[in-house]
Design an enzyme around this catalytic site. Structure first.
Site, mmCIF file in Angstrom:
data_model
loop_
_atom_site.group_PDB
_atom_site.id
_atom_site.type_symbol
_atom_site.label_atom_id
_atom_site.label_comp_id
_atom_site.label_asym_id
_atom_site.label_seq_id
_atom_site.Cartn_x
_atom_site.Cartn_y
_atom_site.Cartn_z
ATOM 1 C CG ASP A 158 -2.094 0.942 1.042
ATOM 2 O OD1 ASP A 158 -2.118 1.679 0.029
ATOM 3 O OD2 ASP A 158 -2.985 0.959 1.914
ATOM 4 C CB ILE A 159 3.459 2.225 -2.230
ATOM 5 C CG1 ILE A 159 3.037 1.946 -3.677
ATOM 6 C CG2 ILE A 159 4.095 0.967 -1.629
ATOM 7 C CD1 ILE A 159 4.201 1.636 -4.629
ATOM 8 C CE LYS A 160 -4.155 5.006 0.084
ATOM 9 N NZ LYS A 160 -3.806 3.816 0.874
ATOM 10 N NE ARG A 161 6.242 5.563 -2.792
ATOM 11 C CZ ARG A 161 6.109 5.323 -1.494
ATOM 12 N NH1 ARG A 161 4.946 5.487 -0.892
ATOM 13 N NH2 ARG A 161 7.140 4.917 -0.763
#
Lengths: 315, 315
Positions: free
Chosen positions: B103-106
């Site tokens: 879960d990095i939401k990059r």
């Protein structure tokens, strides 16, 4: 002193609103630097070479610029050792008096945004006490999650005298796909801009600008001018100059009448100057840092001339 | 085998669409674990304790769940040693046959998004050859920059048999601030959903679902149901269950008639089970992993019962 005031003072003192983007990929680092580096893994060697490269660039340009922008993606690329190079680069730049902008574009729900804010702007709680992890000055933040995804960053700005730049109108070709959608008689980016202005009100410095800034791409000069009008107290971080196609004339709309209100980022055009005309004809890869300085000075002159040409008294 | 098909097989085999979120903050790790850990700095000790905690949780639950979700913010919080704990946790989970969602939401412009995609899904180019940095299975991606900020991730999915979940309607209270704005007779999140469907078309598995999924919060059950209808081939990652307030009934709208189409994430309710009723009355901090397993099994039963109750045949 308020961080945003210090940024403005640095710009005036150095007569330069240019921010050098340390988007350092291993492939940009000349072989002679890499060969000097060692490490227990290929990523450690890469990270060490990137840090050495960055140090040389910082040494060559720090007297001429107010700040550096470090794009964290190019450090995550080399795993945890890359993140250590990111941390050390930020620390080194600060030791030279530079303001450090972390281009991290983080965002998440409140509790998680709080973790990001602690990691990059504030301090990490430990079993006994607190300690900063990356300790940057400014970071970039993505607004898609709305106020409660941004508030933890703003809270850290208040507590630690830091700042953020919120993505409003990004420099990439498809930025209009969502950002330009028509919303209640405006565009989505105008709605985001309104929120940025609102968020910024309680975090003003003493020179007319807030600690809550905005990212607006040099590749959209019309929107840059429009948003300058709508956001008179918001500092702009303007990427997209140089390699991405934005010209010095394109960024003029981001400045106020005093030549303030905007920092212009240049990444590849500076750090890879030694590989590009006209500098590659004058500098060998061994002199990559001198080539970077030459490009910084060239860009400084170009911006100063353009400001004068546009009737803006440059500092 | 297609990654998305493997996710579906794992869900059916384990009769469980629950994903355990390893959002491990040092404060969640019982003292007896921390005391066993050493390191050259407080962050190294913290990172080592977090990894030990995660390993014990994974050992306790891997037979009962298809995947883990690791929230990178809680690792960045402990600097580069934290990122090493993130990498090791992902590696350990994979060694137990689990699918790993980062879960990095990059998000960023094309060239930078490419660096993120290489770092988390693909391989990092080195002077000689290539090497994976974090090597996750799925990552979460923020859509605000539009198609060219997402394409590099999709390219990596194609090349390395990976997947992404794009933020569509997030679980936080203020997600509606921008995501619910009215745009051309719809809401912004519907426009993002349309793009996700379009992006997903060329990356279909063989079981009716694409490798390009969507994040939709359990806290918005009406939108979950609406989007299930609009996105029949899109797998949903549903956060917000448990600690954030989403109930088992709230997530039902995310499933298709076969009990597929959705993975439900539970983080704090599982990893902090030993600190919460009813488990804290039954398990001591020494048995934190057993408490996590008890909560996972409870949640599995609860979801299975709710699916049956809603006329959905659970696997």
């Amino acid at each position: 002193m308020h961080l945003i005031d210090r940024l403005i003072e640095q710009i005036i003192e150095k007569r330069n609103p240019t921010v050098v983007g340390l988007d350092t990929r291993l492939e940009y680092v000349p072989d002679h630097v890499v060969e000097r580096c060692s490490g227990a893994s290929p990523f450690e060697v890469a990270a060490s070479a990137i840090f050495e490269f960055n140090k040389a660039i910082i040494d060559a340009v720090y007297e001429h610029i107010p700040a550096v922008k470090i794009q964290v993606a190019y450090y995550e690329l080399y795993g945890p050792p890359g993140m250590e190079a990111f941390r050390l680069t930020a620390q080194y730049a600060k030791s030279k008096g530079l303001i450090v902008i972390g281009d991290i574009k983080r965002n998440d729900i409140g509790s998680t945004a709080e973790a990001y804010a602690s990691a990059y702007l504030g301090e990490t709680p430990l079993k006994n006490g607190r300690m900063p992890a990356f300790d940057l000055d400014f970071v970039t933040v993505n607004p898609y999650l709305g106020t409660d995804g941004v508030m933890p960053f703003i809270q850290a700005c208040k507590e630690y005298n830091k700042g953020i730049f919120v993505l409003v109108k990004t420099s990439n070709p498809s930025s209009g796909e969502f950002q330009d959608l028509p919303v209640e008689g405006k565009r989505l980016y105008n709605k985001v801009a309104e929120k940025v202005v609102e968020w910024g009100k309680e975090l003003m410095g003493t020179k007319g600008y807030s600690h809550i800034g905005a990212v607006i791409g040099a590749t959209y000069p019309r929107q840059l001018e429009e948003l300058r009008g709508e956001m008179p107290n918001t500092y702009f971080l303007i990427p997209g100059y140089g390699a991405q196609g934005g010209s010095v004339q394109d960024v003029m709309g981001g400045f106020d009448a005093n030549g303030l209100g905007a920092v212009i980022n240049a990444s590849r055009s500076v750090i890879c100057a030694y590989r590009r005309s006209p500098w590659k004809e004058k500098f060998s890869p061994k002199s990559f840092a001198d080539a970077a300085r030459a490009e910084v000075l060239h860009m400084k002159e170009e911006i100063e001339a353009a400001l004068s040409h546009n009737g803006i008294k440059p500092w």
